[in-house]
Design a protein around this motif. Structure first.
Motif, PDB file in Angstrom:
ATOM      1  N   VAL A 116     -11.534 -15.939   1.261  1.00 17.40           N
ATOM      2  CA  VAL A 116     -12.145 -15.061   2.373  1.00 17.40           C
ATOM      3  C   VAL A 116     -11.589 -13.625   2.285  1.00 17.40           C
ATOM      4  O   VAL A 116     -10.487 -13.407   1.958  1.00 17.40           O
ATOM      5  CB  VAL A 116     -11.451 -15.694   3.677  1.00 17.40           C
ATOM      6  N   ASN A 117     -12.498 -12.816   2.454  1.00 19.38           N
ATOM      7  CA  ASN A 117     -12.327 -11.413   2.279  1.00 19.38           C
ATOM      8  C   ASN A 117     -11.595 -10.782   3.493  1.00 19.38           C
ATOM      9  O   ASN A 117     -11.834 -11.114   4.761  1.00 19.38           O
ATOM     10  CB  ASN A 117     -13.479 -10.517   2.180  1.00 19.38           C
ATOM     11  N   ILE A 118     -10.369 -10.205   3.335  1.00 21.99           N
ATOM     12  CA  ILE A 118      -9.488  -9.763   4.484  1.00 21.99           C
ATOM     13  C   ILE A 118      -9.579  -8.002   4.456  1.00 21.99           C
ATOM     14  O   ILE A 118      -9.006  -7.679   3.330  1.00 21.99           O
ATOM     15  CB  ILE A 118      -8.142 -10.144   4.538  1.00 21.99           C
ATOM     16  N   VAL A 150      -7.458  -9.547  -0.778  1.00 22.18           N
ATOM     17  CA  VAL A 150      -7.315  -8.307  -0.255  1.00 22.18           C
ATOM     18  C   VAL A 150      -7.530  -7.201  -1.380  1.00 22.18           C
ATOM     19  O   VAL A 150      -7.754  -7.639  -2.453  1.00 22.18           O
ATOM     20  CB  VAL A 150      -5.588  -7.984   0.154  1.00 22.18           C
ATOM     21  N   THR A 151      -7.670  -6.060  -0.838  1.00 18.59           N
ATOM     22  CA  THR A 151      -8.199  -5.034  -1.774  1.00 18.59           C
ATOM     23  C   THR A 151      -6.836  -4.263  -2.341  1.00 18.59           C
ATOM     24  O   THR A 151      -6.003  -4.316  -1.908  1.00 18.59           O
ATOM     25  CB  THR A 151      -9.154  -3.844  -1.357  1.00 18.59           C
ATOM     26  N   GLU A 152      -7.122  -3.652  -3.504  1.00 17.54           N
ATOM     27  CA  GLU A 152      -5.950  -2.771  -4.089  1.00 17.54           C
ATOM     28  C   GLU A 152      -5.727  -1.781  -3.034  1.00 17.54           C
ATOM     29  O   GLU A 152      -4.201  -1.422  -3.183  1.00 17.54           O
ATOM     30  CB  GLU A 152      -6.715  -2.071  -5.232  1.00 17.54           C
ATOM     31  N   ILE A 178      -5.922 -10.117  -5.529  1.00 17.96           N
ATOM     32  CA  ILE A 178      -6.376  -9.031  -5.407  1.00 17.96           C
ATOM     33  C   ILE A 178      -7.838  -8.602  -5.815  1.00 17.96           C
ATOM     34  O   ILE A 178      -8.000  -9.137  -6.689  1.00 17.96           O
ATOM     35  CB  ILE A 178      -5.583  -7.952  -6.297  1.00 17.96           C
ATOM     36  N   ASP A 179      -8.707  -8.181  -4.851  1.00 21.10           N
ATOM     37  CA  ASP A 179      -9.984  -7.697  -5.163  1.00 21.10           C
ATOM     38  C   ASP A 179     -10.383  -6.561  -5.729  1.00 21.10           C
ATOM     39  O   ASP A 179      -9.544  -5.669  -5.659  1.00 21.10           O
ATOM     40  CB  ASP A 179     -10.730  -7.926  -3.549  1.00 21.10           C
ATOM     41  N   ASP A 180     -11.589  -6.428  -6.277  1.00 17.85           N
ATOM     42  CA  ASP A 180     -11.984  -5.151  -6.873  1.00 17.85           C
ATOM     43  C   ASP A 180     -11.005  -4.658  -7.779  1.00 17.85           C
ATOM     44  O   ASP A 180     -10.861  -3.252  -7.964  1.00 17.85           O
ATOM     45  CB  ASP A 180     -12.453  -4.028  -5.814  1.00 17.85           C
ATOM     46  N   PHE A 181     -10.010  -5.250  -8.494  1.00 18.64           N
ATOM     47  CA  PHE A 181      -9.106  -4.644  -9.354  1.00 18.64           C
ATOM     48  C   PHE A 181      -9.702  -3.809 -10.534  1.00 18.64           C
ATOM     49  O   PHE A 181     -10.661  -3.873 -10.914  1.00 18.64           O
ATOM     50  CB  PHE A 181      -8.474  -5.953  -9.899  1.00 18.64           C
TER      51      PHE A 181
HETATM   52 CA    CA Z   1     -14.220  -6.141  -1.890  1.00 19.17          CA
END
Ligand code: CA
Ligand code: C2E
Ligand code: CA
Ligand code: CA
Length: 272
Positions: A116-118, A150-152, A178-181
């Motif tokens: 799940v994107n937070i 979670v994003t960077e 970590i998303d969009d690393f």
């Molecule tokens: Ca994202």
């Protein structure tokens, strides 16, 4: 071109108007979207690159707008972050996702995680850990089947409170990725401050694999760095066999992308 100058300008300004009107209507209509049950979730599989087994499903929100039709998250998530509405939208996403994963488990599928994107705004909200616990309780989903992306940017905010929240979440058994690393202003030292479970390599690097030596170099460097730090690696945006073959050779753990499946409503997934 001068001849059409005036026309072009007219078209341009009209487009601008529509754009502004669209943005305004989004801001306004977001207020009632939850209560009118206009949000829906699509799910995209994350698969083991070695075995092809389903390891997780990522929940991706869509807004079924009465006038504009299906609106992608990029059009309204940033607006909802600015207004604070992301807190209630995010809570809805979390509850629906956990509910859906429990349902899949109850149907007898071999268990997999729900990712799940937070948004950072949600994490900063003082009740976030409480909300997660409450939803896990309410849905009966075992925390080990929940992963929060979670994003960077969270790493950049040198914030002890945020780090504390991440630690509390890990303590209840939820995993964190970590998303969009690679897309933010990464400083490798941030990775030492908290041990994430997994790193998701951003789609922009995967896109470059087939035609660009730099894309390959960056991707394989992220994979070995993550492995040295004892984190798993997911590649997002895999669209073809060339990319997949390269990732397999580089020992990437998991993959996600149109090559496997587009995001789809839960009932459209054929899960073995
Ligand atoms: Ca994202
Ligand atoms: P993301 O977390 O990086 O999600 C991956 C995006 O890439 C998704 O776009 C997905 O549909 C798309 N995608 C997946 N595979 C491929 C592929 O092979 N090729 C291409 N070209 N694209 C692919 P989507 O669903 O439009 O979501 C966009 C972003 O919106 C997400 O990026 C995420 O940051 C945000 N988002 C989505 N749902 C939520 C949510 O529930 N809460 C929050 N806070 N953000 C969300
Ligand atoms: Ca994501
Ligand atoms: Ca991404």
């Amino acid at each position: 071109t001068k001849k059409y100058g005036k026309n072009n300008y007219t078209v341009y300004s009209r487009e601008l108007d529509t754009n502004t009107a669209y943005k305004l209507s989004i801001e306004r209509d977001l207020k009632t979207a939850i209560h009118q049950e206009q949000f829906t979730l699509h799910y995209q599989p994350i698969k083991s690159i070695k075995t092809g087994e389903l390891s997780a499903m990522e929940a991706l929100i869509r807004w079924n707008h009465p006038v504009h039709g299906l609106i992608p998250p990029d059009h309204f998530i940033p607006v909802s972050e600015e207004s604070g509405q992301i807190v209630s939208i995010g809570k809805w996403v979390l509850r629906e996702s956990c509910k859906q994963n429990k349902l899949w488990q109850d149907l007898g599928h071999r268990p997999f995680k729900i990712a799940v994107n937070i948004s950072t705004i949600q994490l900063k909200h003082q009740n976030f850990v409480f909300i997660v616990k409450e939803i896990l309780n309410e849905t009966g989903l075992d925390p080990k089947w929940l992963e929060l992306e979670v994003t960077e940017s969270i790493l950049m905010e040198d914030n002890e409170i945020l780090k504390g929240v991440l630690i509390e979440l890990k303590d209840i058994g939820v995993s964190i990725s970590i998303d969009d690393f690679g897309t933010g202003y990464t400083s490798l030292s941030y990775l030492r401050q908290f041990s994430f479970d997994r790193v998701k390599i951003d789609r922009s690097f995967i896109k470059d694999i087939s035609h660009d030596l730099n894309g390959k170099a960056i991707t394989s460097t992220i994979i070995s760095l993550a492995h040295k730090l004892k984190m798993g690696v997911i590649a997002e945006g895999i669209e073809d066999e060339i990319q997949l073959a390269f990732l397999k050779e580089e020992d990437c753990d998991e993959g996600q992308g149109y090559y496997f499946s587009r995001p789809l409503p839960a009932e459209m997934h054929k899960i073995p």
